[in-house]
Design an enzyme around this catalytic site. Sequence first.
Site, PDB file in Angstrom:
ATOM      1  CE  LYS A  49      -3.777  -4.194   0.896  1.00  0.00           C
ATOM      2  NZ  LYS A  49      -4.553  -3.505   1.936  1.00  0.00           N
ATOM      3  CB  THR A  51      -0.416   1.769   8.700  1.00  0.00           C
ATOM      4  OG1 THR A  51      -1.620   1.027   8.949  1.00  0.00           O
ATOM      5  CG2 THR A  51      -0.724   3.058   7.982  1.00  0.00           C
ATOM      6  CB  THR A  52       3.468  -0.977  11.303  1.00  0.00           C
ATOM      7  OG1 THR A  52       4.377  -0.084  10.658  1.00  0.00           O
ATOM      8  CG2 THR A  52       4.215  -2.191  11.817  1.00  0.00           C
ATOM      9  CB  VAL A  83      -4.081  -1.099   9.616  1.00  0.00           C
ATOM     10  CG1 VAL A  83      -5.383  -1.532   8.942  1.00  0.00           C
ATOM     11  CG2 VAL A  83      -4.409  -0.221  10.821  1.00  0.00           C
ATOM     12  CB  CYS A  84      -2.484  -2.654   5.279  1.00  0.00           C
ATOM     13  SG  CYS A  84      -4.081  -1.853   4.988  1.00  0.00           S
ATOM     14  CG  ASP A 100      -1.993  -1.104   1.111  1.00  0.00           C
ATOM     15  OD1 ASP A 100      -1.961  -1.892   0.156  1.00  0.00           O
ATOM     16  OD2 ASP A 100      -2.835  -1.184   2.029  1.00  0.00           O
TER      17      ASP A 100
END
Length: 225
Positions: free
Chosen positions: A115, A144-145, A147-148, A9
């Site tokens: 996605k 982000t670390t 979350v995704c 992302d």
Amino acid sequence: MNAALIVIDMQRDFCSPGGYADAAGMDVQRLREPVAHIQQLLKAARAAGLLVVHTREGHLPDLSDCPPAKLARSVAAGAAIGSQGPLGRLLVRGEQGHDFIEALKPAPGETVIDKPGYGAFHLTRLGQVLAAHRTQRLFLCGVTTEVCVHSTLREAVDRGFDCTTVGDATAASRPELQAPALAMIGVEGGIFGRLRNTADVVAELGGSAPARTGATTWTQAFSGA
């Protein structure tokens, strides 16, 4: 090496002014901090012949693949998915904000996974792509670390992949979330795989960076120490 580098992302919607993250009050400069490290990882992965996968989070223009609960969360964050912003409609495929930042554009032939969720396996063809390449090991980086990156990591571990998260090539939405997000990877003897930094991985892939002895702590992976 039956391995793949997953770049998660690194889009304008998360890393550029005027995108989704900016509208939600996140520090996009902070989210751009891993760029130089990801560039090093890409160079090493390409030289080693690894499969390289780039993911983008976003939704169809009619938002038919955006669950109402996710849409409501984005409204609460002040960055309603599908609303108009300086880079086009937030988190909508085909808009300027949905595309990758210039510094991390995929090379010709590299795989792009669009996605609709936080994890890169959910409702995507990623599993089939990895199976076709007989991939067993994954190196994960991006944002982000908490979350995704974490969502993709957990999906991958449940699917049996040997995972390495490159700590200094990730960034959290808030600075206080980065360290705990990395620290929880190593609990129970590394329940979510290995934590390394860019220098470790470049060395492992045959690059010129010096290898380190012993396991990298979350502090080293976060700070680059």
